[in-house]
Design a protein around this motif. Structure first.
Motif, PDB file in Angstrom:
ATOM      1  N   MET A   1       0.821  -1.210   0.000  1.00 38.15           N
ATOM      2  CA  MET A   1       0.000   0.000   0.000  1.00 38.15           C
ATOM      3  C   MET A   1       0.858   1.264   0.000  1.00 38.15           C
ATOM      4  N   GLN A   2       2.118   1.128  -0.333  1.00 35.50           N
ATOM      5  CA  GLN A   2       3.031   2.267  -0.324  1.00 35.50           C
ATOM      6  C   GLN A   2       2.471   3.418  -1.163  1.00 35.50           C
ATOM      7  N   ASP A   3       2.361   4.585  -0.525  1.00 34.22           N
ATOM      8  CA  ASP A   3       1.880   5.818  -1.163  1.00 34.22           C
ATOM      9  C   ASP A   3       0.461   5.704  -1.720  1.00 34.22           C
ATOM     10  N   ARG A   4      -0.365   4.834  -1.136  1.00 33.80           N
ATOM     11  CA  ARG A   4      -1.744   4.641  -1.628  1.00 33.80           C
ATOM     12  C   ARG A   4      -2.803   4.907  -0.569  1.00 33.80           C
ATOM     13  N   THR A   5      -2.397   5.281   0.636  1.00 31.20           N
ATOM     14  CA  THR A   5      -3.365   5.369   1.729  1.00 31.20           C
ATOM     15  C   THR A   5      -3.728   6.809   2.066  1.00 31.20           C
ATOM     16  N   VAL A   6      -4.810   6.929   2.813  1.00 35.43           N
ATOM     17  CA  VAL A   6      -5.187   8.188   3.453  1.00 35.43           C
ATOM     18  C   VAL A   6      -5.316   7.873   4.932  1.00 35.43           C
ATOM     19  N   SER A   7      -4.989   8.832   5.770  1.00 36.16           N
ATOM     20  CA  SER A   7      -5.037   8.627   7.215  1.00 36.16           C
ATOM     21  C   SER A   7      -6.478   8.623   7.710  1.00 36.16           C
ATOM     22  N   GLU A   8      -6.725   7.819   8.719  1.00 36.21           N
ATOM     23  CA  GLU A   8      -8.058   7.794   9.315  1.00 36.21           C
ATOM     24  C   GLU A   8      -8.400   9.142   9.941  1.00 36.21           C
ATOM     25  N   PHE A   9      -7.409   9.968  10.213  1.00 39.14           N
ATOM     26  CA  PHE A   9      -7.661  11.320  10.736  1.00 39.14           C
ATOM     27  C   PHE A   9      -8.262  12.225   9.665  1.00 39.14           C
ATOM     28  N   ASP A  10      -8.044  11.874   8.388  1.00 42.70           N
ATOM     29  CA  ASP A  10      -8.495  12.727   7.288  1.00 42.70           C
ATOM     30  C   ASP A  10      -9.828  12.311   6.675  1.00 42.70           C
ATOM     31  N   VAL A  11     -10.385  11.180   7.133  1.00 41.86           N
ATOM     32  CA  VAL A  11     -11.628  10.676   6.551  1.00 41.86           C
ATOM     33  C   VAL A  11     -12.614  10.346   7.670  1.00 41.86           C
ATOM     34  N   ALA A  12     -13.781  10.929   7.618  1.00 42.95           N
ATOM     35  CA  ALA A  12     -14.814  10.639   8.610  1.00 42.95           C
ATOM     36  C   ALA A  12     -15.256   9.187   8.475  1.00 42.95           C
ATOM     37  N   ASP A  13     -15.567   8.548   9.582  1.00 44.01           N
ATOM     38  CA  ASP A  13     -15.987   7.139   9.577  1.00 44.01           C
ATOM     39  C   ASP A  13     -17.087   6.865   8.559  1.00 44.01           C
ATOM     40  N   GLU A  14     -18.053   7.768   8.467  1.00 41.96           N
ATOM     41  CA  GLU A  14     -19.182   7.545   7.557  1.00 41.96           C
ATOM     42  C   GLU A  14     -18.787   7.669   6.085  1.00 41.96           C
ATOM     43  N   ASP A  15     -17.573   8.132   5.813  1.00 41.75           N
ATOM     44  CA  ASP A  15     -17.099   8.257   4.432  1.00 41.75           C
ATOM     45  C   ASP A  15     -16.145   7.140   4.013  1.00 41.75           C
ATOM     46  N   TRP A  16     -15.888   6.187   4.898  1.00 40.69           N
ATOM     47  CA  TRP A  16     -14.969   5.099   4.569  1.00 40.69           C
ATOM     48  C   TRP A  16     -15.424   4.322   3.339  1.00 40.69           C
ATOM     49  N   GLU A  17     -16.725   4.187   3.151  1.00 37.92           N
ATOM     50  CA  GLU A  17     -17.234   3.442   1.988  1.00 37.92           C
ATOM     51  C   GLU A  17     -16.752   4.056   0.679  1.00 37.92           C
ATOM     52  N   ASP A  18     -16.494   5.352   0.680  1.00 36.77           N
ATOM     53  CA  ASP A  18     -15.997   6.032  -0.523  1.00 36.77           C
ATOM     54  C   ASP A  18     -14.561   5.643  -0.853  1.00 36.77           C
ATOM     55  N   HIS A  19     -13.913   4.914   0.053  1.00 34.66           N
ATOM     56  CA  HIS A  19     -12.501   4.568  -0.106  1.00 34.66           C
ATOM     57  C   HIS A  19     -12.276   3.051  -0.192  1.00 34.66           C
ATOM     58  N   ILE A  20     -13.320   2.305  -0.511  1.00 39.08           N
ATOM     59  CA  ILE A  20     -13.182   0.853  -0.673  1.00 39.08           C
ATOM     60  C   ILE A  20     -12.326   0.573  -1.907  1.00 39.08           C
ATOM     61  N   ILE A  21     -11.413  -0.382  -1.754  1.00 38.23           N
ATOM     62  CA  ILE A  21     -10.497  -0.743  -2.844  1.00 38.23           C
ATOM     63  C   ILE A  21     -10.439  -2.259  -2.991  1.00 38.23           C
ATOM     64  N   ASP A  22      -9.919  -2.704  -4.119  1.00 38.24           N
ATOM     65  CA  ASP A  22      -9.576  -4.099  -4.301  1.00 38.24           C
ATOM     66  C   ASP A  22      -8.171  -4.279  -3.723  1.00 38.24           C
ATOM     67  N   GLU A  23      -7.920  -5.437  -3.160  1.00 33.71           N
ATOM     68  CA  GLU A  23      -6.600  -5.691  -2.588  1.00 33.71           C
ATOM     69  C   GLU A  23      -5.546  -5.740  -3.688  1.00 33.71           C
ATOM     70  N   PRO A  24      -4.462  -4.943  -3.539  1.00 36.29           N
ATOM     71  CA  PRO A  24      -3.372  -5.023  -4.521  1.00 36.29           C
ATOM     72  C   PRO A  24      -2.749  -6.423  -4.511  1.00 36.29           C
ATOM     73  N   GLN A  25      -2.729  -7.070  -5.655  1.00 36.14           N
ATOM     74  CA  GLN A  25      -2.189  -8.426  -5.781  1.00 36.14           C
ATOM     75  C   GLN A  25      -0.829  -8.446  -6.454  1.00 36.14           C
ATOM     76  N   GLY A  26      -0.405  -7.300  -6.940  1.00 32.78           N
ATOM     77  CA  GLY A  26       0.890  -7.253  -7.624  1.00 32.78           C
ATOM     78  C   GLY A  26       0.755  -7.481  -9.106  1.00 32.78           C
ATOM     79  N   ARG A  27       1.905  -7.493  -9.738  1.00 35.86           N
ATOM     80  CA  ARG A  27       1.915  -7.669 -11.196  1.00 35.86           C
ATOM     81  C   ARG A  27       2.796  -8.819 -11.574  1.00 35.86           C
TER      82      ARG A  27
END
Length: 158
Positions: free
Chosen positions: A132-158
């Protein structure tokens, strides 16, 4: 994934010859590949039990290194941070990343070639695109009710 046949004639490495519950604390810790995915906040559907991964990271995750910035004292800041142990791994399988060494070894599967223990380099998890290097946002910057807006697929690599 690492090919045990290619290592024919070579002594098995500790993770290939020991069960998880036989590993020393240092060996256990060495299994962590440094992907940072376990430190992402997850959303669990109460009805189905399905777990969704978000890019919203624990306040202690260092986005550049994908390591906990306060690992030894993390429970002082995040009391509910889970301590993964051989005796409890079965309880946590549902949220462990698909590429996680603890999960793979628990299921009797080999580590991926990019895992630092296999490659001999700590950066291969990042180079392979699994972390997740350089792909995250801090939980301090996103309200709990907005977490759904940040759902991702798990990085599996290439």
């Amino acid at each position: 994934m690492s090919d045990p046949i290619a290592r024919k004639g070579l002594a098995p490495r500790f993770w290939e010859r020991k069960r998880l519950d036989q590993m020393s604390p240092d060996e256990w810790e060495a299994l962590c590949d440094g992907c940072g995915k376990c430190c992402l906040n997850k959303l669990e559907d109460e009805d189905s039990g399905e777990v969704a991964l978000t890019r919203v990271a624990c306040r202690l995750l260092d986005d550049a290194t994908c390591r906990c910035a306060q690992y030894e004292v993390r429970h002082q800041f995040v009391p509910d941070c889970i301590v993964l142990k051989p005796s409890t791994i079965h309880e946590h399988m549902y949220w462990l990343p698909q590429t996680c060494a603890y999960r793979l070894l628990h299921l009797g599967q080999p580590l991926f070639d990019w895992h630092p223990l296999v490659s001999g380099r700590a950066d291969t998890v990042h180079v392979a695109g699994v972390s997740m290097q350089d792909r995250t946002v801090s939980e301090f910057d996103v309200a709990d009710e907005d977490w759904e807006d940040h759902i991702i697929d798990e990085p599996q690599g290439r």
